[in-house]
Motif scaffolding. Structure first.
Motif, PDB file in Angstrom:
ATOM      1  N   GLY A 112     -12.894  -1.081  -9.611  1.00 34.95           N
ATOM      2  CA  GLY A 112     -11.994  -0.571  -8.580  1.00 34.95           C
ATOM      3  C   GLY A 112     -12.297   0.874  -8.210  1.00 34.95           C
ATOM      4  N   PHE A 113     -12.649   1.680  -9.187  1.00 31.67           N
ATOM      5  CA  PHE A 113     -12.993   3.071  -8.880  1.00 31.67           C
ATOM      6  C   PHE A 113     -14.238   3.137  -7.984  1.00 31.67           C
ATOM      7  CE2 PHE A 113     -15.068   7.119  -9.753  1.00 31.67           C
ATOM      8  CZ  PHE A 113     -14.023   8.013  -9.579  1.00 31.67           C
ATOM      9  N   GLU A 114     -15.222   2.293  -8.268  1.00 36.82           N
ATOM     10  CA  GLU A 114     -16.433   2.283  -7.434  1.00 36.82           C
ATOM     11  C   GLU A 114     -16.138   1.753  -6.038  1.00 36.82           C
ATOM     12  OE1 GLU A 114     -19.430   3.417  -7.991  1.00 36.82           O
ATOM     13  OE2 GLU A 114     -18.856   4.189  -9.966  1.00 36.82           O
ATOM     14  N   ILE A 115     -15.253   0.763  -5.941  1.00 37.34           N
ATOM     15  CA  ILE A 115     -14.894   0.243  -4.613  1.00 37.34           C
ATOM     16  C   ILE A 115     -14.212   1.317  -3.781  1.00 37.34           C
ATOM     17  CG2 ILE A 115     -13.414  -1.430  -3.421  1.00 37.34           C
ATOM     18  CD1 ILE A 115     -13.883  -3.337  -5.769  1.00 37.34           C
ATOM     19  N   TRP A 190      -3.530  -5.783 -12.662  1.00 35.66           N
ATOM     20  CA  TRP A 190      -3.266  -5.294 -11.302  1.00 35.66           C
ATOM     21  C   TRP A 190      -2.863  -3.821 -11.305  1.00 35.66           C
ATOM     22  CZ3 TRP A 190      -5.207  -7.797  -7.539  1.00 35.66           C
ATOM     23  CH2 TRP A 190      -5.329  -9.192  -7.578  1.00 35.66           C
ATOM     24  N   ILE A 191      -2.166  -3.373 -12.308  1.00 37.77           N
ATOM     25  CA  ILE A 191      -1.807  -1.942 -12.367  1.00 37.77           C
ATOM     26  C   ILE A 191      -3.065  -1.080 -12.486  1.00 37.77           C
ATOM     27  CG2 ILE A 191      -0.663  -0.200 -13.786  1.00 37.77           C
ATOM     28  CD1 ILE A 191       1.470  -2.296 -14.454  1.00 37.77           C
ATOM     29  N   VAL A 192      -3.960  -1.470 -13.394  1.00 35.33           N
ATOM     30  CA  VAL A 192      -5.197  -0.701 -13.586  1.00 35.33           C
ATOM     31  C   VAL A 192      -6.057  -0.737 -12.329  1.00 35.33           C
ATOM     32  CG1 VAL A 192      -7.341  -0.586 -14.910  1.00 35.33           C
ATOM     33  CG2 VAL A 192      -5.175  -1.008 -16.077  1.00 35.33           C
ATOM     34  N   LEU A 193      -6.146  -1.906 -11.676  1.00 38.29           N
ATOM     35  CA  LEU A 193      -6.974  -2.011 -10.471  1.00 38.29           C
ATOM     36  C   LEU A 193      -6.418  -1.143  -9.347  1.00 38.29           C
ATOM     37  CD1 LEU A 193      -9.348  -3.349  -9.028  1.00 38.29           C
ATOM     38  CD2 LEU A 193      -7.813  -5.232  -8.382  1.00 38.29           C
ATOM     39  N   THR A 194      -5.116  -1.136  -9.176  1.00 38.55           N
ATOM     40  CA  THR A 194      -4.501  -0.333  -8.118  1.00 38.55           C
ATOM     41  C   THR A 194      -4.715   1.165  -8.361  1.00 38.55           C
ATOM     42  OG1 THR A 194      -2.819  -2.040  -7.798  1.00 38.55           O
ATOM     43  CG2 THR A 194      -2.348   0.138  -6.912  1.00 38.55           C
ATOM     44  N   ILE A 195      -4.509   1.596  -9.602  1.00 40.77           N
ATOM     45  CA  ILE A 195      -4.692   3.017  -9.917  1.00 40.77           C
ATOM     46  C   ILE A 195      -6.153   3.423  -9.748  1.00 40.77           C
ATOM     47  CG2 ILE A 195      -4.568   4.726 -11.762  1.00 40.77           C
ATOM     48  CD1 ILE A 195      -2.150   3.238 -12.851  1.00 40.77           C
ATOM     49  N   SER A 196      -7.072   2.583 -10.173  1.00 36.99           N
ATOM     50  CA  SER A 196      -8.494   2.913 -10.050  1.00 36.99           C
ATOM     51  C   SER A 196      -8.954   2.944  -8.591  1.00 36.99           C
ATOM     52  CB  SER A 196      -9.344   1.912 -10.837  1.00 36.99           C
ATOM     53  OG  SER A 196      -9.172   0.604 -10.331  1.00 36.99           O
ATOM     54  N   SER A 198      -7.047   3.814  -6.074  1.00 34.81           N
ATOM     55  CA  SER A 198      -6.515   5.066  -5.513  1.00 34.81           C
ATOM     56  C   SER A 198      -7.352   6.264  -5.944  1.00 34.81           C
ATOM     57  CB  SER A 198      -5.063   5.259  -5.952  1.00 34.81           C
ATOM     58  OG  SER A 198      -4.265   4.170  -5.535  1.00 34.81           O
ATOM     59  N   LEU A 199      -7.722   6.295  -7.206  1.00 36.17           N
ATOM     60  CA  LEU A 199      -8.575   7.406  -7.685  1.00 36.17           C
ATOM     61  C   LEU A 199      -9.933   7.377  -7.026  1.00 36.17           C
ATOM     62  CD1 LEU A 199      -7.686   7.339 -11.501  1.00 36.17           C
ATOM     63  CD2 LEU A 199      -6.840   8.934  -9.753  1.00 36.17           C
ATOM     64  N   GLY A 200     -10.507   6.199  -6.831  1.00 32.52           N
ATOM     65  CA  GLY A 200     -11.815   6.090  -6.190  1.00 32.52           C
ATOM     66  C   GLY A 200     -11.750   6.509  -4.727  1.00 32.52           C
ATOM     67  N   THR A 201     -10.652   6.116  -4.063  1.00 26.44           N
ATOM     68  CA  THR A 201     -10.506   6.519  -2.653  1.00 26.44           C
ATOM     69  C   THR A 201     -10.379   8.026  -2.545  1.00 26.44           C
ATOM     70  OG1 THR A 201      -9.423   4.423  -2.138  1.00 26.44           O
ATOM     71  CG2 THR A 201      -9.091   6.233  -0.605  1.00 26.44           C
ATOM     72  N   ALA A 202      -9.586   8.630  -3.430  1.00 28.16           N
ATOM     73  CA  ALA A 202      -9.458  10.098  -3.403  1.00 28.16           C
ATOM     74  C   ALA A 202     -10.796  10.751  -3.689  1.00 28.16           C
ATOM     75  CB  ALA A 202      -8.419  10.538  -4.414  1.00 28.16           C
ATOM     76  N   ASN A 203     -11.564  10.179  -4.587  1.00 29.09           N
ATOM     77  CA  ASN A 203     -12.885  10.750  -4.901  1.00 29.09           C
ATOM     78  C   ASN A 203     -13.844  10.591  -3.720  1.00 29.09           C
ATOM     79  OD1 ASN A 203     -14.858  11.850  -6.822  1.00 29.09           O
ATOM     80  ND2 ASN A 203     -15.820   9.815  -6.657  1.00 29.09           N
TER      81      ASN A 203
END
Length: 207
Positions: A112-115, A190-196, A198-203
């Protein structure tokens, strides 16, 4: 009058004829006067009875009739311990639950962070061109899907095996923990995927 073919009665000996006329008659051996009668019968043709049976002296220790009885409340062997049941089901259920509630969300968080980093503008699932929007991160999307389905299968396996461990009393505590983790695994994913995401989008936006 007795039959000459029958043996003489007990306690009497046949008379021995004299060797020649006028010879002295041999004495008769009978039971001495004053002797204690033997409890055993005299053999045939014997004039003297058996000697009296020996008697135990007064105060001597005698073995009770029928042998010794086992003392009440004495030492007894402890009962055999019941065989310990195997805890394989409880351990297996916990392994499935940990893979579903921990390993699967970790893979989903990395993907999710990479996406989010590769698609910082986000995406709309109702967009007809949804798949083309995901093309820059198609490998990461594939890993996120694999983590989701693997976590689902492992979570169901953890629930089933955990219930079996509880019913069969094979590490019941581990079965209960596995059951709880398996049920919570989907929500953790789903909680971990959503948070990751959001962090990836901010990055991605900040790059």
């Amino acid at each position: 009058m007795t039959d000459p073919q029958l043996p003489p009665p007990y306690g009497s000996a046949p008379a021995v004829p004299p060797a020649y006329p006028g010879a002295p008659q041999p004495p008769s051996y009978g039971a001495p006067s004053g002797a204690q009668a033997s409890p055993f019968p005299a053999p045939v043709g014997a004039g003297a009875p058996f000697p009296p049976a020996p008697q135990a002296p007064p105060g001597a220790y005698q073995v009770p009739v029928g042998g010794y009885a086992a003392p009440e409340g004495g030492y007894a062997l402890p009962p055999a311990a019941a065989p310990q049941k195997s805890g394989l089901l409880g351990i297996l259920a916990l392994v499935f639950a940990l893979l579903a509630a921990v390993a699967s969300p970790v893979v989903a968080g990395i993907a999710g962070f990479e996406i989010g980093t590769r698609i910082p503008s986000g995406f709309d699932t109702t967009d007809p061109n949804f798949l083309s929007v995901l093309s820059p991160a198609r490998d990461q999307v594939l890993w996120a899907e694999i983590a989701f389905w693997a976590g689902t299968v492992l979570g169901l396996a953890g629930i089933v095996v955990g219930i079996m461990a509880i019913v069969k009393k094979q590490r019941r505590a581990l079965g209960v923990v596995a059951l709880i983790l398996s049920v919570l695994g989907a929500g953790v994913y789903w909680i971990v995927l959503t948070i990751s995401l959001s962090l990836g989008t901010a990055n991605g936006l900040g790059a």
